[in-house]
Design an enzyme around this catalytic site. Structure first.
Site, short mmCIF file in Angstrom:
data_model
loop_
_atom_site.label_atom_id
_atom_site.label_comp_id
_atom_site.label_asym_id
_atom_site.label_seq_id
_atom_site.Cartn_x
_atom_site.Cartn_y
_atom_site.Cartn_z
CD GLU A 57 -2.73 1.35 2.47
OE1 GLU A 57 -3.66 2.17 2.47
OE2 GLU A 57 -2.48 0.61 3.45
CE LYS A 75 -6.52 0.04 1.88
NZ LYS A 75 -7.04 -0.38 3.19
#
Length: 297
Positions: free
Chosen positions: A177, A214
């Site tokens: 992420e 993500k």
């Protein structure tokens, strides 16, 4: 890596991932949104008891099942606790059909070259061993991009993939992420650089190594289509990043193949004061709207 059912669910099933992983720094804000002010608890232990109560209430809501919520990201303390008398990870998978992930980063370093990298995490191997023993399918770790600075973005992505390979070595699926801050003026430029850096790191993976990504909802719809199609990527999920749920859903619906992994946007409208019927109806509405946006593409 998890069971075949879990792998299939995370690769193919329609739905989204619930992010229930607020940690020490973000928990007071999450509780405030839930209608619990800071004067309602006198210690960190009490604070974590309250946030676990909120998470357990969400996980036990009738709508919170693998039919629409295919996975959930947990804070380490949540993994170590129980819901309805079962270890949280076991409860989520066995009772709700929701695949559990663990947040493993230890927060952010100060900004350098327009990026905030992850702090050192010397205990990571021990954490990953524990996560595997407690039935986690994978992990999540967050770093931040605050400017379209090529050096900073390259360092950010390199760190994510280096640690991602360590996670894969424990038989777990890393959710990588590198969050682009939604308010920066050069967001689209940062996302263009980020796409190239992630693609290069994916191309360098070997054997059967795979990751999940993500990412911040992009300024240009379908910007991350090449990553969604990449054979080294199990799934690409979106963070809500400060958008309201309606804004996040609208952006998400424009990005084919990208599914949600929302935290604050999922909990929006929930309150400790609600009756169970009110709470369950509110979370059901949230789940339905996020699910619709996730499968729209």
């Amino acid at each position: 890596m998890g069971t075949l059912d879990q792998t299939q669910q995370m690769t193919q099933a329609p739905g989204f991932i619930a992010a229930l992983d607020q940690s020490g720094g973000s928990t007071p804000k999450a509780l405030k949104g839930y209608g619990v002010s800071e004067d309602a608890y006198g210690s960190e232990a009490e604070m974590f008891d309250l946030i676990h109560g909120m998470r357990a209430r969400i996980a036990q809501a009738p709508a919170f099942t693998g039919a629409k919520v295919i996975g959930a990201i947990l804070f380490e303390q949540t993994m170590d606790r129980e819901i309805a008398g079962m270890a949280t990870g076991d409860y989520l998978w066995q009772e709700r059909g929701v695949v559990p992930f663990l947040k493993v980063d230890k927060g952010l370093e100060d900004e350098a070259e327009g990026a905030r990298l992850m702090k050192p995490n010397p205990g990571l191997d021990a954490t990953l061993e524990k996560a595997a023993s407690k039935g986690m399918f994978g992990t999540k770790m967050r770093s931040v991009i605050d400017a379209a600075n090529p050096a900073g973005i390259a360092a950010n992505v390199a760190q994510q993939f280096e640690i991602g390979k360590q996670i894969i070595g424990h038989g777990l699926m890393p959710i990588i992420e590198p969050e682009v801050t939604i308010s920066i003026p050069d967001k689209a430029e940062a996302e263009a650089i980020l796409l190239g850096e992630i693609a290069a790191q994916l191309d360098a993976l070997t054997g059967d190594q795979k990751v999940m990504l993500k990412l911040t909802l992009p300024s240009v719809a379908n910007h991350y289509a090449p990553l969604i199609a990449h054979p080294r990527v199990m799934r690409v999920v979106a963070l809500s990043g400060g958008y309201t749920r309606d804004e996040a859903n609208a952006h998400l619906a424009q990005n084919a193949g990208m599914i949600a992994s929302f935290s604050r946007a999922l909990a929006e409208g929930l309150s400790a004061a609600q009756s169970d019927d009110e709470f369950n109806a509110t979370i059901a509405g949230s789940i339905d709207s996020i699910h619709q946006a996730s499968v729209a593409g």
